[in-house]
Motif scaffolding. Sequence first.
Motif, PDB file in Angstrom:
ATOM      1  N   GLY A  28       0.779  -1.228   0.000  1.00 38.58           N
ATOM      2  CA  GLY A  28       0.000   0.000   0.000  1.00 38.58           C
ATOM      3  C   GLY A  28       0.809   1.275   0.000  1.00 38.58           C
ATOM      4  O   GLY A  28       0.263   2.361  -0.261  1.00 38.58           O
ATOM      5  N   LEU A  29       2.109   1.186   0.294  1.00 45.76           N
ATOM      6  CA  LEU A  29       2.922   2.400   0.381  1.00 45.76           C
ATOM      7  C   LEU A  29       3.085   3.068  -0.976  1.00 45.76           C
ATOM      8  O   LEU A  29       3.028   4.306  -1.079  1.00 45.76           O
ATOM      9  CB  LEU A  29       4.292   2.060   0.978  1.00 45.76           C
ATOM     10  N   SER A  30       3.263   2.299  -2.015  1.00 48.68           N
ATOM     11  CA  SER A  30       3.470   2.882  -3.342  1.00 48.68           C
ATOM     12  C   SER A  30       2.244   3.671  -3.790  1.00 48.68           C
ATOM     13  O   SER A  30       2.339   4.832  -4.211  1.00 48.68           O
ATOM     14  CB  SER A  30       3.791   1.773  -4.355  1.00 48.68           C
ATOM     15  N   ILE A  31       1.059   3.058  -3.682  1.00 44.56           N
ATOM     16  CA  ILE A  31      -0.170   3.742  -4.094  1.00 44.56           C
ATOM     17  C   ILE A  31      -0.479   4.899  -3.147  1.00 44.56           C
ATOM     18  O   ILE A  31      -0.871   5.992  -3.569  1.00 44.56           O
ATOM     19  CB  ILE A  31      -1.344   2.747  -4.136  1.00 44.56           C
ATOM     20  N   GLY A  32      -0.309   4.672  -1.845  1.00 48.68           N
ATOM     21  CA  GLY A  32      -0.569   5.729  -0.876  1.00 48.68           C
ATOM     22  C   GLY A  32       0.304   6.950  -1.108  1.00 48.68           C
ATOM     23  O   GLY A  32      -0.158   8.094  -0.979  1.00 48.68           O
ATOM     24  N   ALA A  33       1.573   6.726  -1.431  1.00 47.07           N
ATOM     25  CA  ALA A  33       2.476   7.850  -1.677  1.00 47.07           C
ATOM     26  C   ALA A  33       2.033   8.653  -2.895  1.00 47.07           C
ATOM     27  O   ALA A  33       2.067   9.898  -2.883  1.00 47.07           O
ATOM     28  CB  ALA A  33       3.896   7.336  -1.875  1.00 47.07           C
ATOM     29  N   ALA A  34       1.606   7.964  -3.941  1.00 45.65           N
ATOM     30  CA  ALA A  34       1.152   8.665  -5.149  1.00 45.65           C
ATOM     31  C   ALA A  34      -0.094   9.501  -4.866  1.00 45.65           C
ATOM     32  O   ALA A  34      -0.195  10.669  -5.285  1.00 45.65           O
ATOM     33  CB  ALA A  34       0.882   7.657  -6.263  1.00 45.65           C
ATOM     34  N   VAL A  35      -1.061   8.918  -4.151  1.00 46.68           N
ATOM     35  CA  VAL A  35      -2.305   9.640  -3.854  1.00 46.68           C
ATOM     36  C   VAL A  35      -2.032  10.848  -2.969  1.00 46.68           C
ATOM     37  O   VAL A  35      -2.519  11.966  -3.230  1.00 46.68           O
ATOM     38  CB  VAL A  35      -3.324   8.689  -3.196  1.00 46.68           C
ATOM     39  N   LEU A  36      -1.268  10.664  -1.903  1.00 42.63           N
ATOM     40  CA  LEU A  36      -0.971  11.774  -0.994  1.00 42.63           C
ATOM     41  C   LEU A  36      -0.156  12.862  -1.690  1.00 42.63           C
ATOM     42  O   LEU A  36      -0.315  14.053  -1.382  1.00 42.63           O
ATOM     43  CB  LEU A  36      -0.221  11.250   0.223  1.00 42.63           C
ATOM     44  N   ALA A  37       0.706  12.476  -2.620  1.00 49.68           N
ATOM     45  CA  ALA A  37       1.488  13.484  -3.339  1.00 49.68           C
ATOM     46  C   ALA A  37       0.587  14.346  -4.210  1.00 49.68           C
ATOM     47  O   ALA A  37       0.762  15.566  -4.301  1.00 49.68           O
ATOM     48  CB  ALA A  37       2.549  12.800  -4.198  1.00 49.68           C
ATOM     49  N   VAL A  38      -0.384  13.720  -4.875  1.00 49.28           N
ATOM     50  CA  VAL A  38      -1.333  14.497  -5.685  1.00 49.28           C
ATOM     51  C   VAL A  38      -2.120  15.456  -4.794  1.00 49.28           C
ATOM     52  O   VAL A  38      -2.306  16.639  -5.130  1.00 49.28           O
ATOM     53  CB  VAL A  38      -2.272  13.552  -6.454  1.00 49.28           C
ATOM     54  N   LEU A  39      -2.592  14.962  -3.657  1.00 48.67           N
ATOM     55  CA  LEU A  39      -3.321  15.829  -2.729  1.00 48.67           C
ATOM     56  C   LEU A  39      -2.431  16.958  -2.216  1.00 48.67           C
ATOM     57  O   LEU A  39      -2.881  18.105  -2.067  1.00 48.67           O
ATOM     58  CB  LEU A  39      -3.847  15.002  -1.557  1.00 48.67           C
ATOM     59  N   GLY A  40      -1.173  16.645  -1.930  1.00 54.73           N
ATOM     60  CA  GLY A  40      -0.257  17.676  -1.472  1.00 54.73           C
ATOM     61  C   GLY A  40      -0.012  18.738  -2.528  1.00 54.73           C
ATOM     62  O   GLY A  40       0.041  19.936  -2.222  1.00 54.73           O
ATOM     63  N   ALA A  41       0.147  18.314  -3.787  1.00 50.03           N
ATOM     64  CA  ALA A  41       0.354  19.284  -4.872  1.00 50.03           C
ATOM     65  C   ALA A  41      -0.874  20.175  -5.040  1.00 50.03           C
ATOM     66  O   ALA A  41      -0.753  21.398  -5.234  1.00 50.03           O
ATOM     67  CB  ALA A  41       0.663  18.541  -6.167  1.00 50.03           C
ATOM     68  N   VAL A  42      -2.064  19.576  -4.961  1.00 50.61           N
ATOM     69  CA  VAL A  42      -3.296  20.378  -5.059  1.00 50.61           C
ATOM     70  C   VAL A  42      -3.368  21.376  -3.903  1.00 50.61           C
ATOM     71  O   VAL A  42      -3.731  22.548  -4.091  1.00 50.61           O
ATOM     72  CB  VAL A  42      -4.527  19.448  -5.060  1.00 50.61           C
ATOM     73  N   GLY A  43      -3.012  20.924  -2.690  1.00 52.78           N
ATOM     74  CA  GLY A  43      -3.025  21.826  -1.548  1.00 52.78           C
ATOM     75  C   GLY A  43      -2.064  22.992  -1.723  1.00 52.78           C
ATOM     76  O   GLY A  43      -2.385  24.140  -1.390  1.00 52.78           O
ATOM     77  N   ALA A  44      -0.880  22.711  -2.260  1.00 51.07           N
ATOM     78  CA  ALA A  44       0.096  23.780  -2.479  1.00 51.07           C
ATOM     79  C   ALA A  44      -0.417  24.798  -3.495  1.00 51.07           C
ATOM     80  O   ALA A  44      -0.290  26.017  -3.297  1.00 51.07           O
ATOM     81  CB  ALA A  44       1.424  23.196  -2.950  1.00 51.07           C
ATOM     82  N   VAL A  45      -1.025  24.308  -4.573  1.00 49.60           N
ATOM     83  CA  VAL A  45      -1.561  25.214  -5.593  1.00 49.60           C
ATOM     84  C   VAL A  45      -2.701  26.048  -5.026  1.00 49.60           C
ATOM     85  O   VAL A  45      -2.783  27.264  -5.245  1.00 49.60           O
ATOM     86  CB  VAL A  45      -2.021  24.402  -6.821  1.00 49.60           C
ATOM     87  N   LEU A  46      -3.596  25.415  -4.272  1.00 47.80           N
ATOM     88  CA  LEU A  46      -4.718  26.158  -3.692  1.00 47.80           C
ATOM     89  C   LEU A  46      -4.231  27.174  -2.666  1.00 47.80           C
ATOM     90  O   LEU A  46      -4.773  28.283  -2.566  1.00 47.80           O
ATOM     91  CB  LEU A  46      -5.702  25.186  -3.042  1.00 47.80           C
ATOM     92  N   GLY A  47      -3.216  26.794  -1.885  1.00 44.28           N
ATOM     93  CA  GLY A  47      -2.697  27.734  -0.902  1.00 44.28           C
ATOM     94  C   GLY A  47      -2.086  28.968  -1.545  1.00 44.28           C
ATOM     95  O   GLY A  47      -2.326  30.100  -1.101  1.00 44.28           O
ATOM     96  N   ILE A  48      -1.310  28.776  -2.591  1.00 46.29           N
ATOM     97  CA  ILE A  48      -0.746  29.922  -3.310  1.00 46.29           C
ATOM     98  C   ILE A  48      -1.849  30.693  -4.020  1.00 46.29           C
ATOM     99  O   ILE A  48      -1.838  31.933  -4.081  1.00 46.29           O
ATOM    100  CB  ILE A  48       0.322  29.447  -4.305  1.00 46.29           C
ATOM    101  N   GLY A  49      -2.846  29.975  -4.547  1.00 42.68           N
ATOM    102  CA  GLY A  49      -3.965  30.649  -5.212  1.00 42.68           C
ATOM    103  C   GLY A  49      -4.732  31.545  -4.271  1.00 42.68           C
ATOM    104  O   GLY A  49      -5.232  32.611  -4.669  1.00 42.68           O
ATOM    105  N   ARG A  50      -4.841  31.141  -3.006  1.00 40.56           N
ATOM    106  CA  ARG A  50      -5.539  31.970  -2.029  1.00 40.56           C
ATOM    107  C   ARG A  50      -4.803  33.282  -1.830  1.00 40.56           C
ATOM    108  O   ARG A  50      -5.427  34.345  -1.688  1.00 40.56           O
ATOM    109  CB  ARG A  50      -5.613  31.202  -0.705  1.00 40.56           C
TER     110      ARG A  50
END
Length: 479
Positions: free
Chosen positions: A451-473
Motif C-alpha cells: 500500500g505504500l506505493s499507491i498511498g504515496a502517489a495519492v498523498l502526493a497528488v493531494l499535497g500538490a493540489v493543496g500547495a496550488v490552492l494555498g498559493i492561489g488563495r
Amino acid sequence: MTHMPSAADPPAPPVPHVPAQPGPPPGPGSQPSAELSSPPGPPARRSAWAETTAQLRAAATTEPGRLRIIGAVLAALVVAFGAVTAFEIADRASSADAVVNRSQPLSADAASIYRSLADADTAAASGFLAGAQEPPAVRERYHKDITSASRLLVKAAANTDGSTDSRRWIATLNEQLPRYTGLIERARANNRQGLPLGGAYLRYANQLMTTELLPAAQKLYEEETARLDDDHGDARVWPFLSLGLGVVAIGGLVWAQRRNYLRTNRVFNHGLLAATAASTVVLLWLAVGHAVARAGLDEARANGQESLKVLNDARISSLKARANENLTLVARGAVLTADGKSDKYETDYTSGMSRLTASLGRAGRLADDGAGRTPVADAVSAASEWKNRHKDAGETDRAGDYDGALAKVIGSEGSTGQCFDRVDAALEKALAHEQAEFTESAEEGLGALVGLSIGAAVLAVLGAVGAVLGIGRRLSEYR
C-alpha cells in the motif's frame, strides 16, 4: 524706392522644368544611397527559452509573479517526491515478493532435488545389499525420491529465470536422470539372478550420480541461492532519492509558509499546511515502512535462510555418508582411493560424517529457540551413535563376518540405518521449523511495504493540489 507692379507691366516668363539626371553608377567601394537600398526585414525573433526566461524575470519583479513561480515549484517538488517514492517502493516490494514467492522457494526446491537424488542413491544401495528380495519399503522409498526429483525439476524449469545458468543445470539433470535409473534397473536385474555384474552396474550408477547428477543439482542450488541473495539485497536498499526529495519538498513548503507569515502576519495557510501534512505523512510512512521491511528481511535471513542453508548441508552430508557406507559393503574393497592405499567409499564416509558433525554444530549455534535447537540436538545424538555402530560394523566385516556386518548396517535392530533415519527425521523437522520462521519474517517485511506505493502517489497528488490552492488563495488578494 519700391514700386507696386502696375497692370501695364508684362508677366514674368515661366521657368522650364528640367528632369533630374541620373548620377554616375556607384563604384565598387561606395555605399548605395538610402533611396536605392532594399526595405528592412522583420526584426529577429528570440528563442522560446529566451522569451520564457524574460517573462519569468519580468514576473519575478512582482509579488503575484513570484507567488506563481513558488506555487509551481512547490507542486513540482511534491509530485516528484510522490512519483519517485511510488517507483522506488514498487521496486523494493517486487524484490521482497520475489524473496518470499520465487527465489527462496526455488532455492528450497533445488535443495530438495539434491536431497531426493542423494536419498534415491542411498535407497538403491540399501536395496541391493538386501539381496534378491529387495524390501518393499526400500523400493518404495527409491521410487518416491525419483518421482519427487522429477516433479521438482519440472517446477524449477517452469519458474526459473531463463537468462541464468539454472536452465543448463536443469537440462543436465533431465538428461542424466533416465540414464541413472536405467543403470539401477540393470543392477537390480542382475542382483536378482545372483550375478556379480549387478554390483558393477550399481557402482557405475553411483559414479554417474556423484560426478554428474549431484554436482548439477549442487550448481542449481547455488545459482538459485545466489539469486535469492540478490533479491534480498535489492529489497533492503534504502530509497535515498525518495527520502532526499521528501526532505527538500517539506523544507520548501515550510519556507513558503514562513515567507507568507513574514509578509502577511498570517500564521497558517490552509492549502500549504495540508500539503506539508501530506508530504510529512508520506516521508514518515516511507522511512518507517522500509525500516520495518528491512528488519523483517534481515530477521528472515539471520534466523531462517542461514539456518536452512546449514541444515541442508548437514542433510546432504548425512545422505552422502549413508550411500558411501552402503557402497563400502557392496564394493568390498574393490574401489580404492587415488593413492591406492585406502577404501574409497570408507574414506568418503569418514569425510561425510566430519562435514555432518561440523554442520550440526553450526546449526545448533544458529538456532534461536527451543523448537529449533531440540531437533538439532537429536540429530547430533543420533550421528554420534551412528559413528559408534559403523565402527562396530567395520570391525565385524574386517573379522570376516560379512553377514554380521551387513546386519549391523541394514538390519532392523541396532543398525546404522536406524541412526541414519533418526538423523534424517530430525533434520527434516529442523528444516520445517526454520522454513516456517523464514516465511513468517519475510512476509512481515513484505507486508510493511503493501500500500505504500499507491498511498504515496495519492498523498502526493493531494499535497500538490493543496500547495496550488494555498498559493492561489494568496494570489486572489491581488485581484
